[in-house]
Scaffold this active site. Sequence first.
Site, PDB file in Angstrom:
ATOM      1  N   HIS A 176       2.100  -9.121  15.703  1.00 42.34           N
ATOM      2  CA  HIS A 176       1.308  -8.571  14.605  1.00 42.34           C
ATOM      3  C   HIS A 176       1.927  -7.365  13.903  1.00 42.34           C
ATOM      4  CE1 HIS A 176      -2.314  -7.721  12.380  1.00 42.34           C
ATOM      5  NE2 HIS A 176      -2.420  -6.520  12.915  1.00 42.34           N
TER       6      HIS A 176
ATOM      7  N   GLU B 171      -9.825  -7.682  14.408  1.00 40.04           N
ATOM      8  CA  GLU B 171     -10.441  -6.956  15.523  1.00 40.04           C
ATOM      9  C   GLU B 171     -11.877  -6.540  15.175  1.00 40.04           C
ATOM     10  OE1 GLU B 171      -7.744  -4.221  17.374  1.00 40.04           O
ATOM     11  OE2 GLU B 171      -9.306  -2.722  17.568  1.00 40.04           O
TER      12      GLU B 171
ATOM     13  N   LEU C 261      -3.575   1.164   7.811  1.00 41.62           N
ATOM     14  CA  LEU C 261      -3.935   1.315   6.388  1.00 41.62           C
ATOM     15  C   LEU C 261      -4.008   2.799   6.047  1.00 41.62           C
ATOM     16  CD1 LEU C 261      -6.625  -1.472   5.844  1.00 41.62           C
ATOM     17  CD2 LEU C 261      -4.250  -1.453   5.073  1.00 41.62           C
TER      18      LEU C 261
ATOM     19  N   GLY D   8       0.807  -1.213   0.000  1.00 39.57           N
ATOM     20  CA  GLY D   8       0.000   0.000   0.000  1.00 39.57           C
ATOM     21  C   GLY D   8       0.840   1.263   0.000  1.00 39.57           C
TER      22      GLY D   8
ATOM     23  N   PHE E 218     -13.635   0.172  16.483  1.00 41.74           N
ATOM     24  CA  PHE E 218     -12.349  -0.516  16.606  1.00 41.74           C
ATOM     25  C   PHE E 218     -11.754  -0.156  17.959  1.00 41.74           C
ATOM     26  CE2 PHE E 218      -9.348  -2.697  13.585  1.00 41.74           C
ATOM     27  CZ  PHE E 218     -10.325  -3.363  12.869  1.00 41.74           C
TER      28      PHE E 218
ATOM     29  N   ARG F 234      -0.105   0.855  18.547  1.00 48.17           N
ATOM     30  CA  ARG F 234      -0.933   1.351  17.436  1.00 48.17           C
ATOM     31  C   ARG F 234      -2.395   0.979  17.656  1.00 48.17           C
ATOM     32  NH1 ARG F 234      -2.899  -1.084  12.443  1.00 48.17           N
ATOM     33  NH2 ARG F 234      -1.957  -3.060  13.065  1.00 48.17           N
TER      34      ARG F 234
ATOM     35  N   HIS G  92      -1.377  -8.905  18.687  1.00 49.84           N
ATOM     36  CA  HIS G  92      -2.812  -8.763  18.432  1.00 49.84           C
ATOM     37  C   HIS G  92      -3.530  -9.833  19.245  1.00 49.84           C
ATOM     38  CE1 HIS G  92      -6.612  -8.709  16.316  1.00 49.84           C
ATOM     39  NE2 HIS G  92      -6.224  -7.698  15.569  1.00 49.84           N
TER      40      HIS G  92
ATOM     41  N   LEU H  86      -4.538 -14.145  11.503  1.00 50.82           N
ATOM     42  CA  LEU H  86      -5.307 -13.117  12.198  1.00 50.82           C
ATOM     43  C   LEU H  86      -6.820 -13.300  12.059  1.00 50.82           C
ATOM     44  CD1 LEU H  86      -4.581 -10.393  13.704  1.00 50.82           C
ATOM     45  CD2 LEU H  86      -5.646  -9.347  11.733  1.00 50.82           C
TER      46      LEU H  86
ATOM     47  N   GLN I 272       3.754  -5.030  18.570  1.00 54.11           N
ATOM     48  CA  GLN I 272       2.345  -5.222  18.918  1.00 54.11           C
ATOM     49  C   GLN I 272       1.941  -6.689  18.815  1.00 54.11           C
ATOM     50  OE1 GLN I 272      -1.178  -3.652  16.387  1.00 54.11           O
ATOM     51  NE2 GLN I 272      -1.225  -2.507  18.307  1.00 54.11           N
TER      52      GLN I 272
ATOM     53  N   ARG J 225      -5.214  -2.957  21.808  1.00 52.22           N
ATOM     54  CA  ARG J 225      -4.709  -4.326  21.643  1.00 52.22           C
ATOM     55  C   ARG J 225      -3.739  -4.755  22.719  1.00 52.22           C
ATOM     56  NH1 ARG J 225      -3.877  -4.056  15.102  1.00 52.22           N
ATOM     57  NH2 ARG J 225      -6.100  -4.233  14.680  1.00 52.22           N
TER      58      ARG J 225
HETATM   59  C1  LIG Z   1      -3.207 -10.076   8.909  1.00 54.82           C
HETATM   60  C2  LIG Z   1      -3.120  -8.587   9.038  1.00 54.82           C
HETATM   61  C3  LIG Z   1      -4.278  -7.821   9.044  1.00 54.82           C
HETATM   62  C4  LIG Z   1      -4.185  -6.440   9.165  1.00 54.82           C
HETATM   63  N1  LIG Z   1      -5.340  -5.709   9.186  1.00 54.82           N
HETATM   64  C5  LIG Z   1      -5.251  -4.357   9.275  1.00 54.82           C
HETATM   65  C6  LIG Z   1      -6.419  -3.554   9.256  1.00 54.82           C
HETATM   66  O1  LIG Z   1      -7.535  -4.053   9.148  1.00 54.82           O
HETATM   67  N2  LIG Z   1      -6.267  -2.218   9.342  1.00 54.82           N
HETATM   68  C7  LIG Z   1      -5.060  -1.618   9.454  1.00 54.82           C
HETATM   69  O2  LIG Z   1      -4.988  -0.392   9.525  1.00 54.82           O
HETATM   70  N3  LIG Z   1      -3.937  -2.366   9.449  1.00 54.82           N
HETATM   71  C8  LIG Z   1      -3.995  -3.707   9.358  1.00 54.82           C
HETATM   72  N4  LIG Z   1      -2.855  -4.441   9.371  1.00 54.82           N
HETATM   73  C9  LIG Z   1      -1.557  -3.761   9.267  1.00 54.82           C
HETATM   74  C10 LIG Z   1      -1.346  -3.286   7.831  1.00 54.82           C
HETATM   75  O3  LIG Z   1      -1.981  -4.155   6.953  1.00 54.82           O
HETATM   76  C11 LIG Z   1       0.147  -3.200   7.464  1.00 54.82           C
HETATM   77  O4  LIG Z   1       0.831  -2.472   8.429  1.00 54.82           O
HETATM   78  C12 LIG Z   1       0.298  -2.494   6.119  1.00 54.82           C
HETATM   79  O5  LIG Z   1      -0.493  -3.113   5.133  1.00 54.82           O
HETATM   80  C13 LIG Z   1       1.750  -2.451   5.677  1.00 54.82           C
HETATM   81  O6  LIG Z   1       1.785  -1.929   4.372  1.00 54.82           O
HETATM   82  P1  LIG Z   1       3.164  -1.517   3.693  1.00 54.82           P
HETATM   83  O7  LIG Z   1       2.847  -0.947   2.365  1.00 54.82           O
HETATM   84  O8  LIG Z   1       3.935  -0.705   4.653  1.00 54.82           O
HETATM   85  O9  LIG Z   1       3.940  -2.895   3.520  1.00 54.82           O
HETATM   86  P2  LIG Z   1       3.517  -4.285   2.851  1.00 54.82           P
HETATM   87  O10 LIG Z   1       2.144  -4.303   2.293  1.00 54.82           O
HETATM   88  O11 LIG Z   1       3.887  -5.327   3.844  1.00 54.82           O
HETATM   89  O12 LIG Z   1       4.486  -4.350   1.631  1.00 54.82           O
HETATM   90  C14 LIG Z   1       5.880  -4.504   1.770  1.00 54.82           C
HETATM   91  C15 LIG Z   1       6.475  -4.513   0.388  1.00 54.82           C
HETATM   92  O13 LIG Z   1       7.892  -4.440   0.478  1.00 54.82           O
HETATM   93  C16 LIG Z   1       8.468  -5.354  -0.422  1.00 54.82           C
HETATM   94  N5  LIG Z   1       9.813  -5.697   0.066  1.00 54.82           N
HETATM   95  C17 LIG Z   1      10.196  -5.977   1.333  1.00 54.82           C
HETATM   96  N6  LIG Z   1      11.521  -6.212   1.370  1.00 54.82           N
HETATM   97  C18 LIG Z   1      11.978  -6.064   0.101  1.00 54.82           C
HETATM   98  C19 LIG Z   1      13.249  -6.211  -0.505  1.00 54.82           C
HETATM   99  N7  LIG Z   1      14.341  -6.548   0.181  1.00 54.82           N
HETATM  100  N8  LIG Z   1      13.355  -6.016  -1.843  1.00 54.82           N
HETATM  101  C20 LIG Z   1      12.254  -5.693  -2.594  1.00 54.82           C
HETATM  102  N9  LIG Z   1      11.021  -5.550  -2.050  1.00 54.82           N
HETATM  103  C21 LIG Z   1      10.894  -5.737  -0.739  1.00 54.82           C
HETATM  104  C22 LIG Z   1       7.503  -6.519  -0.442  1.00 54.82           C
HETATM  105  O14 LIG Z   1       7.644  -7.284  -1.613  1.00 54.82           O
HETATM  106  C23 LIG Z   1       6.163  -5.773  -0.413  1.00 54.82           C
HETATM  107  O15 LIG Z   1       5.794  -5.383  -1.715  1.00 54.82           O
HETATM  108  C24 LIG Z   1      -2.931  -5.825   9.267  1.00 54.82           C
HETATM  109  C25 LIG Z   1      -1.781  -6.593   9.257  1.00 54.82           C
HETATM  110  C26 LIG Z   1      -1.869  -7.957   9.179  1.00 54.82           C
HETATM  111  C27 LIG Z   1      -0.603  -8.746   9.259  1.00 54.82           C
END
Ligand SMILES: Cc1cc2nc3c(=O)[nH]c(=O)nc-3n(C[C@H](O)[C@H](O)[C@H](O)COP(=O)(O)OP(=O)(O)OC[C@H]3O[C@@H](n4cnc5c(N)ncnc54)[C@H](O)[C@@H]3O)c2cc1C
Length: 569
Positions: free
Chosen positions: A345, A246, A386, A15, A117, A380, A233, A243, A231, A277
Amino acid sequence: MDILTHDILIVGGGGAGLRAGIEISRVNPSLKTAVISKVYPMRSHTVAAEGGSAAVLKADDSHDLHAYDTIKGSDFLADQDAVEVFVRDATNEVRQIERWGCPWNREEDGTIAARWFGGMSRKRTLHAADKTGFHLLHALFQTSLKYDTLKRYDEWHVSALLVDNGKVGGVLALNTRTGVFSIIAAKAVILCTGGVGRMYAFTSNAGILTADGAAMTYRAGAPIKDMEFIQFHPSGLMRTGILITEASRGEGGYLFNKDGKRFMENYAPSKMELAPRDIVSRSIIEEILAGRGFQGTYGSYIHLDLRHLGEAKIMDKLPMVRELCLDFAGVDPVHEPIPIRPTMHYTMGGIHCDKDGKTPITGLYAAGEAGCVSIHGANRLGSNSLTELLVFGARAGRAAVEYVSTAKPASNDRLQSLAKERMDFIQKRYMKAGNGKEKIGAILTDLRKTMDEKVGIYRTEEGLKDGIQLIQRLKERFNKISLTQQSRVFNTELIQAMELDNMLEIAHVIALCAQVRKESRGGHARKDYPTRNDEQFLHHSLTYMSKDGPRRETLPVTITKWQPEERKY
Ligand SMILES: Cc1cc2nc3c(=O)[nH]c(=O)nc-3n(C[C@H](O)[C@H](O)[C@H](O)COP(=O)(O)OP(=O)(O)OC[C@H]3O[C@@H](n4cnc5c(N)ncnc54)[C@H](O)[C@@H]3O)c2cc1C
C-alpha cells in the site's frame, strides 16, 4: 533542444505537488512556477484516497497526543522534531483546505466530523465520506487554477534531473503526445512523484506509481532513506488488491476468520481491528497460515464484515466501499462480508529530505509520499499521509521560494550538454532498434512475483538473498530489451521501459536494505529476527548509488520527548 524556463518546477500534480504550487504562487505570485505531471492532475493517486486526513481539532485532543500516537505507530523510528512540526502545521492545513472547498463531513453540532483510525488514541481522522482524496485533490486543483503564473505540463514524463556540481538546474522531460524531449530549466525543483507500489503484483497503488522520483534522485547522487519499510494494508479486495479503506473498521467493521472468530483479540486485545496496519496485516497472514482463512479461486482470505452497520450508515459513511465491492468482487457489503487480504500500500521511505523538503542536492526538494522527512518511521498510521502532503507540500513550496530569491540559474550550455548525455543514454538503453530478446512486460511480471514472494510482509535472510539475486538477474535481462514501438508519438512502451528501469533500481535497494536490517520493526518483519533491536538498529538507512551497487550509510533517529518503549496495543 528546446529549453523551457521557470523559477520553480514541481514534478507531480497530486496533492503534494498542487499544495506546493499553490503555496509558491500565494507567497510570491511573481515567480514563474510550473507543475509537470505524467497524468492529468486529477488522475494522480491522491484522488483514490478514501478514509481521511488526521489532525487535531477536538477539545479532548492535543498535538502531543497526535505526535505520540504517530511516533509509537512508527515503532520509534520517526524523527520526533519532524513529527512535532507535522502535528502543529496539520491543524492549520486542514482548516485551510476547507476554505478552499474540501467538503468535510459534519458532526451534529456543525463542526468538522472525525472518525477512528488505526493506532490513533482519539477520533481525529477528518473525512469527506470515503472519498476524501477525491475532494481534497479537487479543492487543491480548483484553487491552483486561480494563479495565472502557475503553468501546467500535463501528460509530460520527466526522465532525469539535470544536476551539475551538486546543484539542480532543471529536468529532461518527454511530451507524451508529441514524443519530443525538452529541457525544463528551473532554479529549484520539487519532487512530488508519489510512491513505488507497482513493483508489487498485489497492490492498492495506481499504475503510475513506479518509483520515478526516488530513482531519479538516486541516479543524481543523493541518498534515498528507509526504503525497507513497505506498508501492507490489511484490507485489499481479493483478486484485484483494490483498497477497502481502514475507515470500514473505523466505522465499526469486524474481521472474522472461517471459524467466525474476531481473531484480533489474540493479537491486539485493547485496539482489536483498530491496531496499526502492520499488526493487523500480520495477524491476517497468521490466521491464513494457521488454516483459519477462507479458500477461494484466488487464494486464502479473511472476512471484513460491515453488515451490522446497516445500509443507511454504509451509504452515508462508506458509499465508495459498497461501490468497489459490487463492481470488483460482486459482493454487497450491506448483505455479505467482504473477502480481503493484505495488499502492498505505501512506502514509508523515500527521497531523503528535511522538514522543509530540502535534499542534499542544492535546489532540490521533495514532498508527499515521494519524500522521507521522516514522520512515519517504520509504519505510517492511516490518515497521516493526506495531512503530510498538505503540510510538507506547503513547507517545501515556502523553502523553494526563499531559495530562488538569491539562487542563480544553471547556464543553458551546461543544461544542453547534460541533456545530451541523458539523450544518448536513452537512445542506447531504451530506443536501440531491436534484436534484443527480452520484453519489458515479462521482466515486470517477474519483478512483481519476486517482490511479492521474497520482499513481502514476512522476510527471511534466505528469501532476501534470493530476491536480490533474482532482481540482479532481471537487471541483466533489462540490458537486452528491445522496443517494438519506435514511433515518437505516444510511445507508451518507451515510458514503460523507463518506469521499469526505475522500479528495478529501487527494488534492489528495498531488498538490500531489508536484508541488512536484521530486526523486526513496524512494517519490516523478519521471521528470523522477530524482535526490535534498538541497540543495533535504531537508525535510518541511507542508500547511495555507486558503481559497485547500492552503498548504505546510517543516520541517527531524532528523539525529542518520547523515549523508545515496547509497542503494545
Ligand atoms: C487506495 C489508496 C487509498 C488511500 N487512502 C488514504 C487515506 O484515506 N488517508 C491518507 O492519509 N492516505 C491515504 N492513502 C495514501 C495517500 O493517498 C498517498 O500517499 C498520497 O495521496 C500521495 O500523494 P502525492 O501527492 O505524494 O502523490 P500522488 O498523488 O501519487 O501523485 C504523484 C504525481 O507524480 C506524478 N509523476 C510521477 N512520476 C512522474 C514523472 N516521471 N514525470 C512526471 N510526473 C510524474 C504523477 O503524474 C502524479 O501527478 C491512500 C493510498 C491509496 C493507494
